[in-house]
Design a protein around this motif. Sequence first.
Motif, short mmCIF file in Angstrom:
data_model
loop_
_atom_site.label_atom_id
_atom_site.label_comp_id
_atom_site.label_asym_id
_atom_site.label_seq_id
_atom_site.Cartn_x
_atom_site.Cartn_y
_atom_site.Cartn_z
N ILE A 37 103.45 16.58 -4.47
CA ILE A 37 103.94 17.01 -3.17
C ILE A 37 103.67 15.95 -2.11
O ILE A 37 102.81 15.07 -2.29
N SER A 42 109.07 17.36 9.82
CA SER A 42 110.45 17.78 9.63
C SER A 42 110.68 19.11 10.33
O SER A 42 109.95 20.08 10.08
N ALA A 60 107.28 19.78 6.72
CA ALA A 60 107.70 20.34 5.43
C ALA A 60 106.80 19.80 4.32
O ALA A 60 106.32 18.67 4.39
N GLN A 62 107.16 18.75 0.61
CA GLN A 62 108.21 18.40 -0.35
C GLN A 62 107.63 18.36 -1.76
O GLN A 62 106.56 17.81 -1.99
N ARG A 70 113.28 14.75 -5.56
CA ARG A 70 112.84 15.89 -4.76
C ARG A 70 113.49 17.17 -5.27
O ARG A 70 114.70 17.23 -5.48
N CYS A 72 112.46 20.50 -3.83
CA CYS A 72 112.61 21.42 -2.72
C CYS A 72 111.72 21.02 -1.56
O CYS A 72 110.86 20.13 -1.69
N GLU A 73 111.92 21.67 -0.44
CA GLU A 73 111.09 21.52 0.75
C GLU A 73 110.67 22.90 1.22
O GLU A 73 111.50 23.82 1.26
N ASP A 110 117.13 21.53 -3.26
CA ASP A 110 118.13 20.47 -3.25
C ASP A 110 119.20 20.71 -4.31
O ASP A 110 120.35 20.32 -4.13
#
Length: 235
Positions: A37, A42, A60, A62, A70, A72-73, A110
């Motif tokens: 992570i 953001s 965020a 990540q 990546r 997700c956030e 994403d």
Amino acid sequence: MHFPVRRLALMGLTATACGLLLLTSPCTLAQGGKYSIKVVKSEPPKELKVLIAKLLKPEAVQLFDGSGKRVCEVWLRSSVPTDATPEQVKNGLTYRELKETTVLGAVRFDEDWTDYRKQKVKAGVYTLRLGFQPMDGDHQGSSMFPDFCLLASAAGDTSPETMEPKKLIEMSQKSIETGHPAVFMLFPNNKPADAPQLAAKEKNHWVLNAKENVDVKGQKGAAIGIGLTLVGAAD
């Protein structure tokens, strides 16, 4: 809240003995896969309704897979309301001291992902709301812990207020177009660190551990630990 969690195959990861991970430190699995992570500044996604976005931190967390891609956030809530007593705060808050359906954060995938039941979750932005699994015969042994975050699409979740659990279930079902809400299990996190951490848990669960401030009348410095399962599924 009635949402059965079936025992399903895990996501093909090999068991790991790795412990707690700090920020971008990766934990390597036997087959070479890993997750890590990174915390970045953001603003919450524009897809969220304004009043919901205002609840979230301007940063965020990540999640990246083993190839550095990546996944997700996650945006966490700045402060979570609770009716907990001073004694409960002193003893350490649990999810059960929060109101069911409370907004805990938001997430952007994403690409298409899967929830704790291995249901397909399409790429996009979702709110994360607290849900409790009922302790009845239908659910016994179906998951490691009975507390979850339910996903609701950013377009469909229009108010920051809590709601009837049934409404949240229906909204989550509609968000992923199935007969079951999208659920992500919550691990207990009794001693949260100040900075978000990634933990590799038993049965190949990868859990985002984080601290969220709690709004308790007349008290300062209260917080609750969140343990959001981002990778992993029921047996």
